[in-house]
Design a protein around this motif. Structure first.
Motif, PDB file in Angstrom:
ATOM      1  N   GLU A  90       3.567 -32.274 -18.933  1.00  0.00           N
ATOM      2  CA  GLU A  90       2.897 -31.559 -17.849  1.00  0.00           C
ATOM      3  C   GLU A  90       2.966 -32.386 -16.564  1.00  0.00           C
ATOM      4  O   GLU A  90       2.449 -33.500 -16.499  1.00  0.00           O
ATOM      5  N   VAL A  91       3.612 -31.843 -15.544  1.00  0.00           N
ATOM      6  CA  VAL A  91       3.742 -32.503 -14.253  1.00  0.00           C
ATOM      7  C   VAL A  91       2.696 -31.917 -13.313  1.00  0.00           C
ATOM      8  O   VAL A  91       2.738 -30.726 -13.010  1.00  0.00           O
ATOM      9  N   VAL A  92       1.771 -32.749 -12.879  1.00  0.00           N
ATOM     10  CA  VAL A  92       0.691 -32.289 -12.011  1.00  0.00           C
ATOM     11  C   VAL A  92       0.951 -32.780 -10.593  1.00  0.00           C
ATOM     12  O   VAL A  92       1.099 -33.985 -10.360  1.00  0.00           O
ATOM     13  N   ILE A  93       1.027 -31.842  -9.659  1.00  0.00           N
ATOM     14  CA  ILE A  93       1.263 -32.203  -8.259  1.00  0.00           C
ATOM     15  C   ILE A  93       0.184 -31.558  -7.401  1.00  0.00           C
ATOM     16  O   ILE A  93      -0.326 -30.492  -7.712  1.00  0.00           O
ATOM     17  N   ASP A  94      -0.165 -32.241  -6.293  1.00  0.00           N
ATOM     18  CA  ASP A  94      -1.170 -31.710  -5.388  1.00  0.00           C
ATOM     19  C   ASP A  94      -0.620 -31.634  -3.975  1.00  0.00           C
ATOM     20  O   ASP A  94       0.568 -31.913  -3.735  1.00  0.00           O
ATOM     21  N   THR A  95      -1.463 -31.290  -3.042  1.00  0.00           N
ATOM     22  CA  THR A  95      -1.024 -31.061  -1.664  1.00  0.00           C
ATOM     23  C   THR A  95      -0.396 -32.309  -1.057  1.00  0.00           C
ATOM     24  O   THR A  95       0.661 -32.239  -0.415  1.00  0.00           O
ATOM     25  N   ASN A  96      -1.014 -33.465  -1.251  1.00  0.00           N
ATOM     26  CA  ASN A  96      -0.480 -34.700  -0.672  1.00  0.00           C
ATOM     27  C   ASN A  96       0.866 -35.068  -1.275  1.00  0.00           C
ATOM     28  O   ASN A  96       1.782 -35.518  -0.568  1.00  0.00           O
ATOM     29  N   ILE A  97       0.978 -34.907  -2.581  1.00  0.00           N
ATOM     30  CA  ILE A  97       2.251 -35.185  -3.261  1.00  0.00           C
ATOM     31  C   ILE A  97       3.342 -34.280  -2.700  1.00  0.00           C
ATOM     32  O   ILE A  97       4.465 -34.719  -2.411  1.00  0.00           O
ATOM     33  N   ILE A  98       3.013 -33.013  -2.562  1.00  0.00           N
ATOM     34  CA  ILE A  98       3.991 -32.031  -2.094  1.00  0.00           C
ATOM     35  C   ILE A  98       4.440 -32.340  -0.672  1.00  0.00           C
ATOM     36  O   ILE A  98       5.642 -32.375  -0.374  1.00  0.00           O
ATOM     37  N   ARG A  99       3.493 -32.577   0.211  1.00  0.00           N
ATOM     38  CA  ARG A  99       3.840 -32.807   1.616  1.00  0.00           C
ATOM     39  C   ARG A  99       4.516 -34.151   1.848  1.00  0.00           C
ATOM     40  O   ARG A  99       5.191 -34.339   2.852  1.00  0.00           O
ATOM     41  N   PHE A 150       5.105 -20.707  -0.016  1.00  0.00           N
ATOM     42  CA  PHE A 150       4.746 -21.784   0.905  1.00  0.00           C
ATOM     43  C   PHE A 150       5.945 -22.704   1.103  1.00  0.00           C
ATOM     44  O   PHE A 150       6.454 -23.285   0.138  1.00  0.00           O
ATOM     45  N   PRO A 151       6.414 -22.879   2.344  1.00  0.00           N
ATOM     46  CA  PRO A 151       7.615 -23.682   2.597  1.00  0.00           C
ATOM     47  C   PRO A 151       7.520 -25.117   2.100  1.00  0.00           C
ATOM     48  O   PRO A 151       8.509 -25.669   1.599  1.00  0.00           O
ATOM     49  N   ASP A 152       6.349 -25.777   2.219  1.00  0.00           N
ATOM     50  CA  ASP A 152       6.271 -27.166   1.804  1.00  0.00           C
ATOM     51  C   ASP A 152       6.352 -27.314   0.286  1.00  0.00           C
ATOM     52  O   ASP A 152       6.930 -28.278  -0.224  1.00  0.00           O
ATOM     53  N   ILE A 153       5.806 -26.349  -0.444  1.00  0.00           N
ATOM     54  CA  ILE A 153       5.941 -26.389  -1.902  1.00  0.00           C
ATOM     55  C   ILE A 153       7.397 -26.184  -2.297  1.00  0.00           C
ATOM     56  O   ILE A 153       7.940 -26.895  -3.154  1.00  0.00           O
ATOM     57  N   ARG A 154       8.028 -25.244  -1.667  1.00  0.00           N
ATOM     58  CA  ARG A 154       9.429 -24.966  -1.979  1.00  0.00           C
ATOM     59  C   ARG A 154      10.306 -26.168  -1.658  1.00  0.00           C
ATOM     60  O   ARG A 154      11.242 -26.489  -2.402  1.00  0.00           O
ATOM     61  N   ALA A 179      11.574 -19.128 -14.529  1.00  0.00           N
ATOM     62  CA  ALA A 179      11.524 -18.089 -13.509  1.00  0.00           C
ATOM     63  C   ALA A 179      10.781 -18.580 -12.262  1.00  0.00           C
ATOM     64  O   ALA A 179      11.195 -18.317 -11.131  1.00  0.00           O
ATOM     65  N   ARG A 180       9.688 -19.298 -12.465  1.00  0.00           N
ATOM     66  CA  ARG A 180       8.943 -19.816 -11.315  1.00  0.00           C
ATOM     67  C   ARG A 180       9.758 -20.872 -10.570  1.00  0.00           C
ATOM     68  O   ARG A 180       9.737 -20.935  -9.341  1.00  0.00           O
ATOM     69  N   TYR A 181      10.478 -21.693 -11.323  1.00  0.00           N
ATOM     70  CA  TYR A 181      11.346 -22.703 -10.717  1.00  0.00           C
ATOM     71  C   TYR A 181      12.405 -22.037  -9.849  1.00  0.00           C
ATOM     72  O   TYR A 181      12.664 -22.466  -8.721  1.00  0.00           O
ATOM     73  N   ALA A 182      13.005 -20.983 -10.374  1.00  0.00           N
ATOM     74  CA  ALA A 182      14.016 -20.255  -9.596  1.00  0.00           C
ATOM     75  C   ALA A 182      13.403 -19.655  -8.340  1.00  0.00           C
ATOM     76  O   ALA A 182      14.034 -19.637  -7.275  1.00  0.00           O
ATOM     77  N   ALA A 183      12.173 -19.162  -8.443  1.00  0.00           N
ATOM     78  CA  ALA A 183      11.509 -18.571  -7.278  1.00  0.00           C
ATOM     79  C   ALA A 183      11.271 -19.607  -6.187  1.00  0.00           C
ATOM     80  O   ALA A 183      11.249 -19.273  -4.998  1.00  0.00           O
ATOM     81  N   LEU A 185      13.321 -21.878  -5.383  1.00  0.00           N
ATOM     82  CA  LEU A 185      14.599 -22.242  -4.779  1.00  0.00           C
ATOM     83  C   LEU A 185      15.349 -21.069  -4.171  1.00  0.00           C
ATOM     84  O   LEU A 185      16.279 -21.287  -3.380  1.00  0.00           O
ATOM     85  N   LEU A 186      14.969 -19.838  -4.521  1.00  0.00           N
ATOM     86  CA  LEU A 186      15.762 -18.687  -4.116  1.00  0.00           C
ATOM     87  C   LEU A 186      15.003 -17.759  -3.180  1.00  0.00           C
ATOM     88  O   LEU A 186      13.781 -17.625  -3.285  1.00  0.00           O
ATOM     89  N   PRO A 187      15.724 -17.067  -2.278  1.00  0.00           N
ATOM     90  CA  PRO A 187      15.084 -16.024  -1.464  1.00  0.00           C
ATOM     91  C   PRO A 187      14.539 -14.924  -2.365  1.00  0.00           C
ATOM     92  O   PRO A 187      15.188 -14.515  -3.314  1.00  0.00           O
ATOM     93  N   HIS A 188      13.340 -14.454  -2.066  1.00  0.00           N
ATOM     94  CA  HIS A 188      12.744 -13.406  -2.871  1.00  0.00           C
ATOM     95  C   HIS A 188      11.658 -12.704  -2.071  1.00  0.00           C
ATOM     96  O   HIS A 188      11.253 -13.158  -1.003  1.00  0.00           O
ATOM     97  N   GLN A 189      11.226 -11.585  -2.587  1.00  0.00           N
ATOM     98  CA  GLN A 189      10.094 -10.872  -2.031  1.00  0.00           C
ATOM     99  C   GLN A 189       9.045 -10.665  -3.113  1.00  0.00           C
ATOM    100  O   GLN A 189       9.351 -10.710  -4.308  1.00  0.00           O
ATOM    101  N   MET A 190       7.813 -10.430  -2.688  1.00  0.00           N
ATOM    102  CA  MET A 190       6.732 -10.201  -3.636  1.00  0.00           C
ATOM    103  C   MET A 190       6.431  -8.710  -3.734  1.00  0.00           C
ATOM    104  O   MET A 190       6.404  -7.996  -2.731  1.00  0.00           O
ATOM    105  N   SER A 191       6.226  -8.253  -4.939  1.00  0.00           N
ATOM    106  CA  SER A 191       5.867  -6.872  -5.197  1.00  0.00           C
ATOM    107  C   SER A 191       4.698  -6.868  -6.173  1.00  0.00           C
ATOM    108  O   SER A 191       4.755  -7.531  -7.210  1.00  0.00           O
ATOM    109  N   LEU A 192       3.635  -6.141  -5.851  1.00  0.00           N
ATOM    110  CA  LEU A 192       2.485  -6.096  -6.742  1.00  0.00           C
ATOM    111  C   LEU A 192       2.846  -5.491  -8.088  1.00  0.00           C
ATOM    112  O   LEU A 192       2.261  -5.828  -9.114  1.00  0.00           O
ATOM    113  N   ARG A 193       3.796  -4.583  -8.105  1.00  0.00           N
ATOM    114  CA  ARG A 193       4.184  -3.926  -9.354  1.00  0.00           C
ATOM    115  C   ARG A 193       5.263  -4.695 -10.099  1.00  0.00           C
ATOM    116  O   ARG A 193       5.220  -4.824 -11.320  1.00  0.00           O
ATOM    117  N   MET A 194       6.251  -5.226  -9.356  1.00  0.00           N
ATOM    118  CA  MET A 194       7.397  -5.858  -9.992  1.00  0.00           C
ATOM    119  C   MET A 194       7.310  -7.379 -10.021  1.00  0.00           C
ATOM    120  O   MET A 194       8.131  -8.035 -10.640  1.00  0.00           O
TER     121      MET A 194
END
Length: 257
Positions: A90-99, A150-154, A179-183, A185-194
Motif C-alpha cells: 500500500e503506497v500512501v501519498i498526501d498533498t505535500n508528497i504529490i506537490r 487534479f493536475p498536480d496528482i496526475r 484503471a485508475r492508474y490509466a486515468a 495518465l490519459l485524457p478522459h471525461q467524467m460521466s455520472l453514469r459511465m
C-alpha cells in the motif's frame, strides 16, 4: 496489412496509421465474458450494453463529447470494483508528497528503488500487487472534481510512470488500480453514469506502449508465461493481443539468455 483492433470498434484514425506487414491481425477482437474481474457497462453506437473487464470505462464509439449528467436510462451503472487485495503493498501519498513530486513513499512502501527492475523478487510483486491511498486536501472543500482531474496528482503519477514504466503489470487490477492508474495518465471525461470515459486514441497508444514495456520486463525477470500476463493486462482495459505481435517483439529484442 493488419491493424490495431480493440475488443469493440473505435472510430479512430489510429486504426489506419498503425499497421504491420502481416496477413494476420496481432490485436484482435474477442469476448471478455469469462473475465474473473468485475466488469463495467460500455456504451456503443447502437446504445447496447456490453461488458469489458476494467474498473472504469472507455467509450468505444469514439464519441468524446459527453455530458457529465448524461440522462440516458438504457444502461445501468457499472458495479464498484472489488475490495483491495489482502496483503498488497500500500503506497500512501498526501498533498505535500504529490506537490513535491516525491517518489520516496512509493519506494519505501514497496522496496522498489531501481528504475529498470524491482530489486526484490518480481514474482512477489506480481503475487501481492500494489495499490495507492491518496490523501489529497482540496483547496476548496466543495471542489467536485475526481482525483484523476487534479493536475498536480496526475503529474505525480506521470513522474512515477516515467521512472517505473512497467508498474501497471504489478498493480491490484481487481480493485481497479490499473484503471485508475490509466486515468491519471490519459485524457478522459467524467460521466455520472459511465464513470471515467477515456479518449479512445489515447487509450490505444497507452495500451501498446505498456505491452512493449511490460512484456520485455517480464522476460528480463524470467517470469513464467510473459505473453499471457501481458495479454491479461491489456484485456483489463478492453484490448486483445495476438501472438503475432509478441513474435515480432521477440525477433527484434534479444532474450536475456
Amino acid at each position: 496489412m493488419a491493424t490495431i483492433r480493440p475488443l469493440y470498434p473505435l472510430s479512430s484514425p489510429l486504426k489506419q496509421c498503425i499497421n504491420i506487414h502481416s496477413s494476420t491481425p496481432w490485436i484482435y477482437s474477442k469476448s471478455t465474458s469469462d473475465s474473473p474481474v468485475s466488469s463495467i457497462q460500455l456504451h456503443t453506437n447502437q446504445h447496447q450494453q456490453r461488458q469489458v473487464a476494467a474498473g472504469v470505462a472507455f467509450n468505444p464509439s469514439g464519441n468524446y463529447d459527453l455530458s457529465l449528467y448524461d440522462d440516458e436510462n438504457d444502461t445501468q451503472k457499472a458495479p464498484p470494483p472489488m475490495p483491495p487485495k489482502e496483503g498488497r503493498y500500500e503506497v500512501v501519498i498526501d498533498t505535500n508528497i504529490i506537490r513535491g513530486l516525491d517518489l520516496a513513499p512509493f519506494e519505501s512502501a514497496t522496496g522498489i528503488t531501481s528504475p529498470l527492475s524491482a530489486n526484490a523478487n518480481p514474482k512477489e510483486f506480481l503475487e501481492r500487487t500494489i495499490g495507492f491511498t491518496i490523501n489529497y486536501t482540496r483547496e476548496d472543500e466543495y471542489d467536485p472534481r475526481e482525483l484523476s482531474e487534479f493536475p498536480d496528482i496526475r503529474l505525480w503519477f506521470v513522474r512515477l510512470d516515467a521512472v517505473y514504466p512497467w508498474l501497471p503489470v504489478v498493480l491490484d487490477w481487481r480493485a481497479g488500480e490499473l484503471a485508475r492508474y490509466a486515468a491519471m495518465l490519459l485524457p478522459h471525461q467524467m460521466s455520472l453514469r459511465m464513470g471515467v470515459v477515456f479518449n479512445p486514441e489515447a487509450l490505444e497508444l497507452f495500451i501498446m506502449q505498456k505491452v512493449f514495456v511490460v512484456y520485455s520486463w517480464l522476460k528480463e525477470n524470467d517470469i513464467p508465461m510473459p505473453r499471457l500476463k501481458t495479454k491479461d493486462m491489456a484485456r483489463m482495459l478492453g484490448f486483445g493481443i495476438g501472438d503475432e505481435l509478441f513474435d515480432l517483439i521477440d525477433k527484434q529484442i534479444p532474450t536475456s539468455s
